[in-house]
Scaffold this motif. Structure first.
Motif, short mmCIF file in Angstrom:
data_model
loop_
_atom_site.label_atom_id
_atom_site.label_comp_id
_atom_site.label_asym_id
_atom_site.label_seq_id
_atom_site.Cartn_x
_atom_site.Cartn_y
_atom_site.Cartn_z
N SER A 1 -8.94 19.16 5.00
CA SER A 1 -9.19 17.82 4.49
C SER A 1 -8.56 17.68 3.11
N VAL A 2 -8.47 16.43 2.67
CA VAL A 2 -7.88 16.13 1.37
C VAL A 2 -8.95 16.29 0.29
N ALA A 3 -8.55 16.85 -0.85
CA ALA A 3 -9.49 17.10 -1.95
C ALA A 3 -10.05 15.79 -2.48
N ALA A 4 -11.26 15.88 -3.06
CA ALA A 4 -11.95 14.68 -3.56
C ALA A 4 -11.17 14.00 -4.68
N ASP A 5 -10.54 14.77 -5.57
CA ASP A 5 -9.79 14.15 -6.66
C ASP A 5 -8.55 13.42 -6.14
N THR A 6 -7.95 13.93 -5.05
CA THR A 6 -6.81 13.25 -4.45
C THR A 6 -7.24 11.92 -3.85
N ILE A 7 -8.38 11.92 -3.18
CA ILE A 7 -8.90 10.67 -2.61
C ILE A 7 -9.18 9.67 -3.71
N ALA A 8 -9.73 10.15 -4.84
CA ALA A 8 -10.02 9.27 -5.98
C ALA A 8 -8.73 8.64 -6.52
N LYS A 9 -7.64 9.43 -6.57
CA LYS A 9 -6.37 8.91 -7.05
C LYS A 9 -5.84 7.82 -6.11
N VAL A 10 -5.98 8.04 -4.81
CA VAL A 10 -5.53 7.06 -3.84
C VAL A 10 -6.32 5.77 -3.99
N GLU A 11 -7.64 5.88 -4.11
CA GLU A 11 -8.48 4.69 -4.26
C GLU A 11 -8.14 3.93 -5.55
N GLU A 12 -7.92 4.67 -6.61
CA GLU A 12 -7.57 4.02 -7.89
C GLU A 12 -6.23 3.31 -7.79
N THR A 13 -5.28 3.94 -7.13
CA THR A 13 -3.95 3.34 -6.97
C THR A 13 -4.01 2.07 -6.15
N LEU A 14 -4.79 2.08 -5.06
CA LEU A 14 -4.89 0.91 -4.21
C LEU A 14 -5.64 -0.23 -4.90
N GLN A 15 -6.58 0.10 -5.76
CA GLN A 15 -7.31 -0.94 -6.49
C GLN A 15 -6.41 -1.66 -7.48
N GLN A 16 -5.34 -0.99 -7.92
CA GLN A 16 -4.37 -1.67 -8.79
C GLN A 16 -3.54 -2.68 -8.00
N VAL A 17 -3.35 -2.40 -6.71
CA VAL A 17 -2.63 -3.33 -5.84
C VAL A 17 -3.52 -4.51 -5.47
N ASP A 18 -4.78 -4.22 -5.15
CA ASP A 18 -5.73 -5.25 -4.72
C ASP A 18 -7.09 -4.93 -5.35
N TYR B 1 0.84 -1.21 0.00
CA TYR B 1 0.00 0.00 0.00
C TYR B 1 0.88 1.26 0.00
N ARG B 2 1.87 1.27 0.88
CA ARG B 2 2.73 2.46 0.99
C ARG B 2 3.54 2.67 -0.29
N GLU B 3 4.03 1.58 -0.86
CA GLU B 3 4.82 1.68 -2.09
C GLU B 3 3.99 2.24 -3.24
N ALA B 4 2.69 1.94 -3.24
CA ALA B 4 1.82 2.45 -4.30
C ALA B 4 1.45 3.91 -4.08
N ILE B 5 1.31 4.33 -2.80
CA ILE B 5 0.85 5.69 -2.50
C ILE B 5 2.00 6.70 -2.52
N ASP B 6 3.20 6.28 -2.15
CA ASP B 6 4.34 7.21 -2.05
C ASP B 6 4.58 8.04 -3.31
N PRO B 7 4.50 7.45 -4.53
CA PRO B 7 4.74 8.27 -5.74
C PRO B 7 3.74 9.41 -5.92
N LEU B 8 2.61 9.39 -5.23
CA LEU B 8 1.62 10.47 -5.37
C LEU B 8 2.07 11.75 -4.67
N GLY B 9 3.10 11.66 -3.81
CA GLY B 9 3.64 12.85 -3.15
C GLY B 9 2.63 13.54 -2.24
N LEU B 10 1.99 12.76 -1.36
CA LEU B 10 0.95 13.31 -0.49
C LEU B 10 1.48 13.72 0.89
N GLY B 11 2.78 13.60 1.11
CA GLY B 11 3.33 14.00 2.40
C GLY B 11 3.15 12.92 3.44
N ASP B 12 2.73 13.31 4.62
CA ASP B 12 2.59 12.40 5.75
C ASP B 12 1.42 11.47 5.55
#
Length: 320
Positions: free
Chosen positions: A107-124, A66-77
């Motif tokens: 809060s995090v923007a809706a499009d950022t949340i969508a990117k995170v969800e899409e990235t995680l769905q590629q992992v699982d 999960y972390r390896e997939a999210i890190d390239p998005l550059g979301l900070g902490d």
């Protein structure tokens, strides 16, 4: 056979360079305050605000993937933790993903949340997102303020007890040692830019408890020796007291550090900041118990005219 970290009898002159050690502590506190003001702290989600995403999947949670997939998005902490619950079945694997707010928003923007969800769905591909919640720093700030008030009141009661149990000089020394430990820990977090969150606040409170315990143990032996050796110079009695409790101090600090270092190396990223804070706090707390709290008592002096003539009390017989 008993394990001994120091010889049976030691005669180390801890206060031979009292001015130098106390001056070094004062300089360290000043530098820590300057670093805090100049560099600031690397606040985590608890203070900066952000969004929490709850995930569920059929496959087991792989935090590393999960972390390896999210890190390239550059979301900070980003904090990822697996949720364990005995009511969960084998097909229900839950994780909590906390992402810090972007561009000073709560809060995090809706499009950022969508990117995170899409990235995680590629992992699982089986992963779902049953809930997305915003974490506002205002709410966290109110909780922290309430907690600090409660702990501050408890600490004030402890210090008042020390004042009554010993003398006011001992209480001032204990306050100075606690202030020293907390400020130096904050200074290290500021210089190294380690994430500062609610877990770090808990670590600071743990440091306070550890430090005051070590200080009181030596204070109790000092009080006993002030009664035994009424004719000796205060510096000599303080050196004797620290030497008599040295084995206990090193044994306690050493065994605590063994466990903390193991957690620091093997505990993972989630608890690393918390464990680092306590590890650093144990070191500076052990130092401040002698070279800050006792130095303050040495400089302020102790009125020995009104000491009782008995040999101490049962609470002072510490097996050092």
């Amino acid at each position: 056979m008993r394990l001994k970290l120091v010889p049976e009898t030691t005669n180390i002159d801890f206060f031979g360079y009292a001015k130098a050690t106390f001056g070094a502590s004062v300089i360290a506190v000043i530098l820590s305050l300057v670093a805090w003001l100049m560099l600031g702290l690397n606040f985590g989600i608890d203070f900066r605000g952000g969004t929490t995403i709850r995930t569920e999947s059929v496959q087991a949670v792989d935090i590393g993937a999960y972390r390896e997939a999210i890190d390239p998005l550059g979301l900070g902490d980003v904090t990822i933790t697996e949720v364990f619950d005995p009511t969960f079945g084998p097909e229900k694997n839950v994780a909590m993903i906390r992402i810090q707010a972007q561009d000073d928003q709560e809060s995090v923007a809706a499009d950022t949340i969508a990117k995170v969800e899409e990235t995680l769905q590629q992992v699982d591909p089986s992963i779902t997102f049953p809930s997305v919640e915003s974490v506002g720093p205002k709410v966290s700030g109110e909780l922290i303020q309430t907690a600090l008030i409660a702990v501050g009141a408890s600490l004030a009661a402890i210090l008042f007890y020390i004042w009554l149990r010993f003398e006011w000089q001992f209480s001032v020394g204990a306050v100075a040692a606690l202030f020293h430990d907390v400020i130096l820990t904050i200074g290290v977090f500021s210089v190294l830019q380690i994430r500062f969150d609610l877990a770090t606040i808990a670590a600071l409170l743990t440091i306070i408890g550890y430090s005051i315990n070590d200080t009181v143990v030596i204070f109790d032996r000092l009080r006993e020796n002030l009664i035994k050796y009424r004719k000796r110079d205060l510096r000599e009695v303080m050196n004797l007291s620290v030497n008599e409790t040295l084995s206990r101090t090193l044994m306690t600090s050493g065994t605590t550090l063994l466990a903390l270092i193991a957690l620091l190396v093997l505990g993972g990223d989630v608890i690393r900041g918390f464990v680092f804070a306590i590890t650093w706090g144990v070191i500076v707390g052990t130092y401040s118990s002698v070279y800050v709290a006792k130095n303050v008592v040495l400089y302020l002096g102790v009125n020995r005219e009104d000491k009782p003539t008995d040999k101490g009390n049962q609470f002072a017989n510490i097996d050092a």
